[in-house]
Design a protein around this motif. Structure first.
Motif, PDB file in Angstrom:
ATOM      1  N   VAL A   1    -116.957  65.579  79.679  1.00  0.00           N
ATOM      2  CA  VAL A   1    -115.811  64.727  79.981  1.00  0.00           C
ATOM      3  C   VAL A   1    -114.616  65.168  79.141  1.00  0.00           C
ATOM      4  O   VAL A   1    -114.750  65.516  77.975  1.00  0.00           O
ATOM      5  CB  VAL A   1    -116.112  63.231  79.765  1.00  0.00           C
ATOM      6  N   VAL A   2    -113.461  65.144  79.776  1.00  0.00           N
ATOM      7  CA  VAL A   2    -112.186  65.447  79.134  1.00  0.00           C
ATOM      8  C   VAL A   2    -111.491  64.097  79.001  1.00  0.00           C
ATOM      9  O   VAL A   2    -111.119  63.479  79.997  1.00  0.00           O
ATOM     10  CB  VAL A   2    -111.356  66.438  79.972  1.00  0.00           C
TER      11      VAL A   2
ATOM     12  N   ASP B   1    -120.992  66.581  77.072  1.00  0.00           N
ATOM     13  CA  ASP B   1    -120.134  67.305  76.151  1.00  0.00           C
ATOM     14  C   ASP B   1    -118.757  66.663  76.229  1.00  0.00           C
ATOM     15  O   ASP B   1    -118.438  65.965  77.199  1.00  0.00           O
ATOM     16  CB  ASP B   1    -120.073  68.791  76.516  1.00  0.00           C
ATOM     17  N   LEU B   2    -117.931  66.909  75.209  1.00  0.00           N
ATOM     18  CA  LEU B   2    -116.676  66.184  75.093  1.00  0.00           C
ATOM     19  C   LEU B   2    -115.513  67.107  74.757  1.00  0.00           C
ATOM     20  O   LEU B   2    -115.634  67.960  73.878  1.00  0.00           O
ATOM     21  CB  LEU B   2    -116.813  65.135  73.975  1.00  0.00           C
ATOM     22  N   VAL B   3    -114.412  66.893  75.453  1.00  0.00           N
ATOM     23  CA  VAL B   3    -113.121  67.436  75.054  1.00  0.00           C
ATOM     24  C   VAL B   3    -112.210  66.231  74.855  1.00  0.00           C
ATOM     25  O   VAL B   3    -111.983  65.455  75.785  1.00  0.00           O
ATOM     26  CB  VAL B   3    -112.506  68.371  76.120  1.00  0.00           C
TER      27      VAL B   3
ATOM     28  N   ILE C   1    -117.113  65.747  64.168  1.00  0.00           N
ATOM     29  CA  ILE C   1    -118.266  64.920  64.530  1.00  0.00           C
ATOM     30  C   ILE C   1    -119.333  65.786  65.199  1.00  0.00           C
ATOM     31  O   ILE C   1    -119.023  66.714  65.922  1.00  0.00           O
ATOM     32  CB  ILE C   1    -117.827  63.748  65.436  1.00  0.00           C
ATOM     33  N   ARG C   2    -120.566  65.483  64.916  1.00  0.00           N
ATOM     34  CA  ARG C   2    -121.672  66.250  65.487  1.00  0.00           C
ATOM     35  C   ARG C   2    -122.669  65.294  66.143  1.00  0.00           C
ATOM     36  O   ARG C   2    -123.077  64.305  65.546  1.00  0.00           O
ATOM     37  CB  ARG C   2    -122.399  67.068  64.407  1.00  0.00           C
ATOM     38  N   PHE C   3    -123.030  65.612  67.374  1.00  0.00           N
ATOM     39  CA  PHE C   3    -124.094  64.925  68.092  1.00  0.00           C
ATOM     40  C   PHE C   3    -125.060  66.018  68.519  1.00  0.00           C
ATOM     41  O   PHE C   3    -124.647  67.001  69.152  1.00  0.00           O
ATOM     42  CB  PHE C   3    -123.553  64.198  69.333  1.00  0.00           C
TER      43      PHE C   3
ATOM     44  N   ARG D   1    -121.639  69.534  72.680  1.00  0.00           N
ATOM     45  CA  ARG D   1    -120.476  70.324  72.276  1.00  0.00           C
ATOM     46  C   ARG D   1    -119.257  69.415  72.261  1.00  0.00           C
ATOM     47  O   ARG D   1    -118.990  68.730  73.251  1.00  0.00           O
ATOM     48  CB  ARG D   1    -120.274  71.465  73.267  1.00  0.00           C
ATOM     49  N   THR D   2    -118.535  69.419  71.155  1.00  0.00           N
ATOM     50  CA  THR D   2    -117.335  68.588  71.020  1.00  0.00           C
ATOM     51  C   THR D   2    -116.158  69.478  70.651  1.00  0.00           C
ATOM     52  O   THR D   2    -116.251  70.281  69.720  1.00  0.00           O
ATOM     53  CB  THR D   2    -117.535  67.525  69.916  1.00  0.00           C
TER      54      THR D   2
END
Length: 182
Positions: free
Chosen positions: A102-103, A126-128, A163-165, A169-170
């Motif tokens: 998701v963006v 994953d995140l943007v 931040i790490r999950f 991927r962030t």
């Protein structure tokens, strides 16, 4: 393996932009992303907050701001909390679209944007986070309990840079660097 992205536009509504810090710049950044996402065939999901007393559905304040209105075939998800996933069909919609990343854009940085971004990671996306595509409320002169708006935005961008999950991927990118073709 390439990501299948979706652009999330959170709470970019008339009443909220009336109290927003740098609303014109944020709307312009998101509008550019919308155009590029649409051209690339990337799904655009508009999240629209509603509250019977503060932001009633159907009112002018509840409507999405000019320039970001959802187009034909775009998904609009109604929400009533800072978490765009809570008691909504967002996760189901994203899964049905085959989305893996998701963006995230929208209002308000430290509430709905932050909560939705973290929940996206918890839902295994994953995140943007678009560093110039989210904003917060105006702050009264003299401070008050909130940090200045620019500082809050910068703070959250920096948090999401670190931040790490596990397994996720962030990235934090300016709107101009978001590439929907990869």
């Amino acid at each position: 393996m390439p990501n299948a992205s979706a652009l999330l536009v959170i709470d970019m509504q008339n009443a909220l932009m009336a109290i927003a810090h740098r609303p014109e710049e944020t709307v312009a950044a998101i509008a550019g992303l919308r155009a590029r996402a649409k051209a690339a065939g990337v799904p655009i999901v508009t999240l629209q907050h509603q509250d019977v007393t503060e932001l009633p559905a159907g009112t002018e304040g509840w409507r999405i701001v000019a320039g970001l209105e959802p187009g034909p075939g775009e998904t609009v998800v109604a929400k009533n909390s800072a978490d765009s996933f809570l008691d909504t069909g967002l996760d189901t919609t994203l899964r049905e679209l085959g989305v893996t990343e998701v963006v995230v854009t929208g209002f308000a940085t430290e509430m709905c944007v932050d909560t939705t971004a973290r929940q996206a990671l918890s839902h295994r996306y994953d995140l943007v986070l678009v560093e110039d595509g989210h904003t917060t409320s105006l702050r009264p002169d003299g401070g008050g309990p909130f940090v200045p708006a620019d500082q809050s935005i910068a703070h959250h961008n920096e948090i999401f840079r670190h931040i790490r999950f596990a397994g996720r991927r962030t990235r934090v990118l300016p709107a101009a660097e978001v590439d929907f073709s990869v």
